[in-house]
Write a protein that holds these residues in place. Structure first.
Motif, short mmCIF file in Angstrom:
data_model
loop_
_atom_site.label_atom_id
_atom_site.label_comp_id
_atom_site.label_asym_id
_atom_site.label_seq_id
_atom_site.Cartn_x
_atom_site.Cartn_y
_atom_site.Cartn_z
N ASP A 3 0.83 -1.19 0.00
CA ASP A 3 0.00 0.00 0.00
C ASP A 3 0.87 1.25 0.00
OD1 ASP A 3 -2.35 -1.46 0.06
OD2 ASP A 3 -2.66 -1.21 2.21
N GLN A 4 0.51 2.19 -0.84
CA GLN A 4 1.20 3.47 -0.93
C GLN A 4 0.34 4.55 -0.27
OE1 GLN A 4 4.16 4.22 -3.29
NE2 GLN A 4 4.44 2.10 -2.74
N VAL A 5 0.98 5.50 0.39
CA VAL A 5 0.28 6.67 0.89
C VAL A 5 0.72 7.87 0.08
CG1 VAL A 5 -0.08 5.78 3.23
CG2 VAL A 5 1.99 7.11 2.72
N LYS A 20 3.25 2.63 2.79
CA LYS A 20 2.62 3.05 4.04
C LYS A 20 3.50 2.81 5.27
CE LYS A 20 -0.90 0.60 5.50
NZ LYS A 20 -2.26 0.06 5.69
N HIS A 24 5.32 5.66 7.87
CA HIS A 24 5.14 5.69 9.33
C HIS A 24 6.48 5.48 10.05
CE1 HIS A 24 0.87 5.15 8.19
NE2 HIS A 24 0.69 5.94 9.23
N HIS A 30 1.61 12.69 5.41
CA HIS A 30 0.82 12.08 4.36
C HIS A 30 -0.67 12.31 4.60
CE1 HIS A 30 1.36 8.96 7.46
NE2 HIS A 30 0.17 8.51 7.09
N ALA A 32 -4.58 11.49 5.04
CA ALA A 32 -5.39 10.48 5.71
C ALA A 32 -6.82 11.01 5.82
CB ALA A 32 -4.83 10.19 7.10
N SER A 66 -8.31 5.78 7.48
CA SER A 66 -7.32 5.14 6.63
C SER A 66 -6.65 6.22 5.78
CB SER A 66 -7.97 4.07 5.75
OG SER A 66 -6.99 3.29 5.09
N HIS A 67 -6.14 5.78 4.63
CA HIS A 67 -5.44 6.65 3.70
C HIS A 67 -6.03 6.47 2.30
CE1 HIS A 67 -2.63 5.17 6.83
NE2 HIS A 67 -2.32 6.45 6.92
N GLU A 110 2.89 8.73 13.49
CA GLU A 110 1.76 9.22 12.70
C GLU A 110 2.03 10.69 12.42
OE1 GLU A 110 -0.48 7.69 11.16
OE2 GLU A 110 -1.95 6.70 12.44
N GLU A 112 0.13 13.05 9.93
CA GLU A 112 -0.94 13.01 8.95
C GLU A 112 -1.66 14.34 8.81
OE1 GLU A 112 -2.03 8.30 9.04
OE2 GLU A 112 -3.45 9.64 10.03
#
Length: 173
Positions: A3-5, A20, A24, A30, A32, A66-67, A110, A112
């Motif tokens: 998974d990419q953010v 992801k 973190h 990123h 969210a 989530s993202h 985190e 975000e």
């Protein structure tokens, strides 16, 4: 593929992608989202994160979070994840955006820019047990009281945005 953010700057302008877990580990800012669902009685739907999640496992939190995927809007992602995690749908309304940075267990951070949405649904949740271990409905006053008595039972982002969500929605707590 992991998974990419979506990496962003403080103005929420996309500046790249990153796996992801790496985001973190490195504490990279990123995008969210967080979703707050209420039933028609005004109770908030909370989820307990599944045990085995890479962070904040077993903690209570807002209905889902989530993202977004690359090239997916936060609103579309919020609706998608609400169905995937909780098995419900609702018309989601954008509330506000906030930025936070907190250290988590296992050396994770985190960092975000969180887009907050809310909606109303009386659908019975059908939880995805890979993501959610259980759910419950609580009044805003009961959530507030429990946050004071048991802050360690809740995710960091939920503790940060709970009062702001109540204020934005003009809910009395």
């Amino acid at each position: 593929m992991e998974d990419q953010v979506i990496l962003v700057n403080e103005e929420d302008v996309e500046i790249g992608l990153m796996p992801k877990l790496e985001a973190h580990q490195k504490g990279m800012l990123h995008r969210a989202f967080s979703v707050f669902i209420f039933n028609t009685k005004g109770e908030m739907l909370l989820q307990r994160r599944a045990f085995g999640k890479y962070h904040s496992e077993g903690l209570w939190s807002n209905t889902c979070c989530s993202h977004p995927f690359p090239e997916e809007s936060a609103n579309r992602a919020a609706s998608r994840r609400l169905r995937e995690e909780m098995g419900i749908s609702a018309d989601l309304n954008f509330l506000y955006t906030f930025q936070y940075r907190v250290q988590l267990e296992n050396g994770l951070t985190e960092n975000e820019l969180d887009h907050v949405f809310w909606g109303i649904s009386d659908e019975k949740p059908l939880i995805n047990t890979d993501e959610v271990s259980e759910y419950k409905y609580m009044t805003m006053n009961d959530v507030k009281a429990d946050l004071i008595l048991n802050p360690g039972n809740y995710t960091e982002w939920f503790k940060i945005c709970f009062a702001a969500v109540a204020e934005q929605l003009k809910l009395k707590i």
